[in-house]
Write a protein that holds these residues in place. Structure first.
Motif, PDB file in Angstrom:
ATOM      1  N   MET A  90      16.646 117.637  90.055  1.00 20.32           N
ATOM      2  CA  MET A  90      16.886 119.083  90.139  1.00 20.32           C
ATOM      3  C   MET A  90      16.327 119.757  88.889  1.00 20.32           C
ATOM      4  O   MET A  90      16.673 119.376  87.772  1.00 20.32           O
ATOM      5  N   SER A  91      15.471 120.734  89.042  1.00 19.46           N
ATOM      6  CA  SER A  91      14.809 121.337  87.896  1.00 19.46           C
ATOM      7  C   SER A  91      15.758 122.134  87.019  1.00 19.46           C
ATOM      8  O   SER A  91      15.507 122.336  85.838  1.00 19.46           O
ATOM      9  N   ASP A  92      16.891 122.613  87.570  1.00 18.45           N
ATOM     10  CA  ASP A  92      17.821 123.406  86.775  1.00 18.45           C
ATOM     11  C   ASP A  92      18.876 122.558  86.096  1.00 18.45           C
ATOM     12  O   ASP A  92      19.764 123.092  85.424  1.00 18.45           O
ATOM     13  N   GLY A  93      18.820 121.231  86.240  1.00 12.38           N
ATOM     14  CA  GLY A  93      19.777 120.348  85.583  1.00 12.38           C
ATOM     15  C   GLY A  93      21.153 120.360  86.194  1.00 12.38           C
ATOM     16  O   GLY A  93      22.113 119.958  85.559  1.00 12.38           O
ATOM     17  N   THR A  94      21.277 120.838  87.431  1.00  7.48           N
ATOM     18  CA  THR A  94      22.572 120.905  88.101  1.00  7.48           C
ATOM     19  C   THR A  94      22.560 119.999  89.335  1.00  7.48           C
ATOM     20  O   THR A  94      21.632 120.043  90.142  1.00  7.48           O
ATOM     21  N   TYR A  95      23.614 119.192  89.469  1.00  8.41           N
ATOM     22  CA  TYR A  95      23.704 118.201  90.549  1.00  8.41           C
ATOM     23  C   TYR A  95      25.109 118.241  91.137  1.00  8.41           C
ATOM     24  O   TYR A  95      26.041 118.783  90.543  1.00  8.41           O
ATOM     25  N   ASP A  96      25.245 117.629  92.281  1.00 13.69           N
ATOM     26  CA  ASP A  96      26.592 117.427  92.823  1.00 13.69           C
ATOM     27  C   ASP A  96      27.341 116.377  92.012  1.00 13.69           C
ATOM     28  O   ASP A  96      28.515 116.549  91.684  1.00 13.69           O
ATOM     29  N   HIS A  97      26.638 115.275  91.689  1.00 10.74           N
ATOM     30  CA  HIS A  97      27.288 114.163  91.002  1.00 10.74           C
ATOM     31  C   HIS A  97      26.344 113.551  89.973  1.00 10.74           C
ATOM     32  O   HIS A  97      25.123 113.496  90.191  1.00 10.74           O
ATOM     33  N   ILE A  98      26.923 113.068  88.883  1.00 10.55           N
ATOM     34  CA  ILE A  98      26.200 112.292  87.882  1.00 10.55           C
ATOM     35  C   ILE A  98      26.851 110.917  87.787  1.00 10.55           C
ATOM     36  O   ILE A  98      28.085 110.805  87.778  1.00 10.55           O
ATOM     37  N   VAL A  99      26.041 109.877  87.736  1.00 10.02           N
ATOM     38  CA  VAL A  99      26.528 108.502  87.586  1.00 10.02           C
ATOM     39  C   VAL A  99      25.970 107.949  86.285  1.00 10.02           C
ATOM     40  O   VAL A  99      24.756 107.941  86.065  1.00 10.02           O
ATOM     41  N   ILE A 100      26.857 107.483  85.412  1.00  9.43           N
ATOM     42  CA  ILE A 100      26.452 106.881  84.144  1.00  9.43           C
ATOM     43  C   ILE A 100      26.495 105.369  84.291  1.00  9.43           C
ATOM     44  O   ILE A 100      27.557 104.786  84.529  1.00  9.43           O
ATOM     45  N   GLY A 101      25.343 104.738  84.133  1.00 11.34           N
ATOM     46  CA  GLY A 101      25.233 103.281  84.278  1.00 11.34           C
ATOM     47  C   GLY A 101      24.620 102.929  85.618  1.00 11.34           C
ATOM     48  O   GLY A 101      25.153 103.306  86.664  1.00 11.34           O
ATOM     49  N   LEU A 102      23.491 102.214  85.585  1.00 10.05           N
ATOM     50  CA  LEU A 102      22.800 101.864  86.831  1.00 10.05           C
ATOM     51  C   LEU A 102      22.628 100.359  86.961  1.00 10.05           C
ATOM     52  O   LEU A 102      21.585  99.862  87.346  1.00 10.05           O
TER      53      LEU A 102
END
Length: 388
Positions: free
Chosen positions: A1-13
């Protein structure tokens, strides 16, 4: 997303985070996955050729969750057209002095509807003459057991996530987390990303991340290792004719048939020294190496003609070694997954659970035993039991 806004962020892949971004993306959410190192790195808990999968467990809840994991792995196989689980069979070996109960493990699996055979030492050696067992040893065998193709599974989870619109960033260490009424803001270097919810699946870095929101758990990080051994007769240990296996006593040795490279894989479960994610070394412990070689010489005399290589990894262990799969106490938009050093086999369904928590704050899966509010997780010096 170009505006840096998401539904969810996951830390650790790693395994748990990769499964979570896949589930969220497939459900149509916009997802950002953040990995502090390169994707597929070997500094944590999740990368190698294989991870054991089984249905025999110390509680029926674990056995039933394992069934759900098989279903979810099968869904990934259908999505990608690639095999992820190899059902070469699993053999649990109980010596006379075993602290764990064969009857308990078998009964729990059977209560969940699984077929498990009980075998004498003689019956085991007749079927798999590679073993050398004392006559008092008993065994449980389930043909459904085997191994998950670990590195392949992680890559496929991430690939499906990207195919469904997820954005995955490597070398993206989180520097700060701000909690807001409508969600969270996560800082990575000079960038800031916003989301309605945050999932922390950071393995041995869990408490470092949670400290940014004023939370922590009683966790022990240990440095473990696996040894790859070259058998005198490699075909005797090929996955098509030899199962994964576990020694259900201390030291709790477990092993794999040949897969991924021309060597068998063996390790002591939760036998390593306590470290931190940053203080760990990548050098194998010679005492653990010697224990593995000695036990393998006794149990599988033809298995260890030479050492191919040794590889270290980390475990992140709650005191009771049960998972943590829950919202972070005091934060209804932040959830956390801790696998206890035995979660890879469950990663597929843990991804579903974490996606449920991220989107709805609850899940239909039975996670009553894995709450973040159980008292032992906040005790200063809790009793620890890592034998499974």
């Amino acid at each position: 997303m170009s505006d840096g806004t998401y539904d969810h962020i996951v830390i650790g892949l790693g395994a748990l985070g990769s499964a979570t971004v896949r589930q969220l993306a497939v459900r149509g959410a916009s997802v950002l996955g953040l990995e502090r190192f390169e994707l597929g790195h070997g500094r944590g808990e999740s990368e190698d050729h294989s991870r054991l999968i089984r249905v025999t467990y110390h509680t029926e809840a674990y056995a039933r969750l394992a069934q759900e994991a098989y279903r979810s792995w099968e869904e990934l196989e259908v999505m990608t057209g690639q095999q992820v689980v190899n059902r070469c069979g699993c053999l649990d070996l109980y010596p006379e002095h075993a602290e764990l109960s064969l009857e308990t493990f078998v009964d729990n699996a059977r209560a969940a509807g699984e077929r498990v055979q009980t075998l004498s030492a003689r019956e085991v050696m007749e079927r798999w003459p590679q073993f050398s067992l004392d006559s008092s040893t008993r065994a449980a065998y389930h043909a459904k057991g085997g191994f998950v193709m670990a590195g392949i599974a992680n890559r496929l989870n991430r690939r499906v996530a990207v195919d469904h619109g997820a954005e995955l960033r490597e070398h993206a260490r989180v520097d700060g987390i701000d909690v807001r009424p409508d969600g969270v803001r996560v800082r990575v270097g000079t960038e800031t990303f916003s989301a309605r919810s945050l999932v922390v699946a950071a393995g041995p870095w869990t408490n470092e991340v949670l400290a940014m929101v004023g939370a922590s758990f009683s966790l022990t990080v240990t440095q473990e290792q696996v040894t790859y051994l070259v058998p005198a007769r490699p075909m005797d240990f090929h996955w098509s004719r030899f199962p994964v296996w576990m020694w259900m006593a201390r030291p709790s040795l477990y092993g794999f048939p040949i897969f991924g490279e021309s060597a068998v894989k063996a390790a002591i479960d939760a036998g390593g020294r306590e470290v931190t994610a940053d203080s760990r070394s990548f050098d194998p412990d010679p005492d653990l190496s010697a224990t593995v070689r000695t036990m393998m010489a006794d149990l599988l005399p033809g298995s260890n003609a030479a050492v191919r290589r040794e590889k270290t990894c980390l475990y992140t262990l709650p005191p009771d070694r049960d998972f943590i799969l829950d919202l972070v106490p005091g934060h209804d938009r932040i959830s956390v997954a801790v696998g206890g050093g035995h979660a890879f086999k469950f990663a597929s369904v843990i991804g579903e659970i974490m996606a449920d928590l991220a989107t709805a704050g609850e899940t239909a899966h039975d996670v009553a035993a894995y709450t973040a509010t159980r008292p032992i997780l906040t005790e200063v010096d809790p009793p620890k039991n890592f034998l499974l």
